[in-house]
Write an enzyme that holds these catalytic residues in place. Structure first.
Site, short mmCIF file in Angstrom:
data_model
loop_
_atom_site.label_atom_id
_atom_site.label_comp_id
_atom_site.label_asym_id
_atom_site.label_seq_id
_atom_site.Cartn_x
_atom_site.Cartn_y
_atom_site.Cartn_z
N ILE A 56 -5.63 -0.96 -4.43
CA ILE A 56 -6.73 -0.67 -3.52
C ILE A 56 -6.73 0.83 -3.27
CG2 ILE A 56 -7.75 -1.16 -1.26
CD1 ILE A 56 -5.95 -3.75 -1.24
N GLU A 57 -7.70 1.53 -3.86
CA GLU A 57 -7.71 3.00 -3.76
C GLU A 57 -8.47 3.45 -2.51
OE1 GLU A 57 -8.91 4.48 -7.62
OE2 GLU A 57 -6.95 3.94 -8.43
N CYS A 66 -0.66 0.15 -4.21
CA CYS A 66 -0.49 -0.45 -5.54
C CYS A 66 -0.59 -1.98 -5.45
CB CYS A 66 0.89 -0.10 -6.10
SG CYS A 66 1.09 1.61 -6.58
N GLU A 68 1.40 -4.22 -6.63
CA GLU A 68 2.68 -4.86 -6.31
C GLU A 68 2.91 -4.88 -4.81
OE1 GLU A 68 1.96 -2.47 -8.43
OE2 GLU A 68 3.52 -2.16 -9.91
N CYS A 103 5.56 1.65 -10.17
CA CYS A 103 5.86 3.02 -9.74
C CYS A 103 7.13 3.01 -8.89
CB CYS A 103 4.68 3.61 -8.96
SG CYS A 103 4.60 3.08 -7.25
N1 THU Z 1 -0.87 1.52 -9.65
C1 THU Z 1 -0.47 0.27 -9.28
O1 THU Z 1 -1.23 -0.50 -8.67
N2 THU Z 1 0.80 -0.11 -9.57
C2 THU Z 1 1.70 0.67 -10.23
O2 THU Z 1 2.86 0.33 -10.30
C3 THU Z 1 1.25 1.90 -10.87
C4 THU Z 1 -0.02 2.47 -10.32
C5 THU Z 1 -2.25 1.94 -9.34
C6 THU Z 1 -2.37 2.98 -8.27
C7 THU Z 1 -3.69 3.59 -8.60
O3 THU Z 1 -4.72 2.83 -7.99
C8 THU Z 1 -3.83 3.45 -10.09
O4 THU Z 1 -2.86 2.49 -10.48
C9 THU Z 1 -3.58 4.74 -10.87
O5 THU Z 1 -2.38 5.31 -10.50
#
Ligand code: THU
Length: 149
Positions: A56-57, A66, A68, A103
């Protein structure tokens, strides 16, 4: 069952496929107007329930959550704190072509609630193409609740 009479570390093929299927389904809810990188997660709790999550950005970027962590926070906010496995899928525009590894911040959240030896992380591209790792492989010598005990 393993030798110690528990199911730790033993995910069945059916469970793995269900987790991958759920994680892929979460890609539809991913909110990514800034990166277009969609991520879906499916978190299996020890009680058998599966919690889905998507990324969710946010226009201010840093509040982005993220997939997870969305899944973990959904579960923990409902009183569930014991977990067996998580499946993660992701790709630009939701097209899955390579494994999306969690991440560092998400690895640390896993460390808070999961055993590094037992918690399984399924990185998938499809129900047939996946790799399973343990948290301790992705976060060696991690700092967790035990360090403060
Ligand atoms: N992102 C995740 O949802 N999980 C991760 O482990 C790596 C990155 C998302 C964050 C962001 O919305 C997009 O991927 C690009 O970084």
């Amino acid at each position: 069952m393993n030798e110690s009479g528990t199911n730790a570390g033993k995910l069945s093929d059916v469970q793995i496929k269900e987790l991958i299927h759920t994680a892929i389904g979460q890609l539809a809810y991913s909110y990514t107007p800034y990166s277009d990188f969609r991520v879906g997660a499916a978190l299996l709790a020890k009680n058998g329930k599966i919690y889905g999550g998507c990324n969710i950005e946010n226009a201010a970027y840093t509040p982005t959550n993220c997939a997870e962590r969305t899944a973990f926070f959904k579960a923990v906010s409902e009183g569930v704190r014991e977990f067996e496995a998580i499946c993660i899928v992701g790709g630009k525009d939701g097209i899955l072509s390579k494994y999306t590894s969690p991440c560092g911040v998400c690895r640390q959240v896993m460390m808070e609630f999961c055993s590094p030896e037992d918690f399984q992380i399924i990185l998938a591209v499809s129900e047939e193409d996946y790799q399973i790792c343990q948290l301790k492989e992705l976060l060696p010598m991690g700092f967790g609740p035990g360090n403060l005990a």
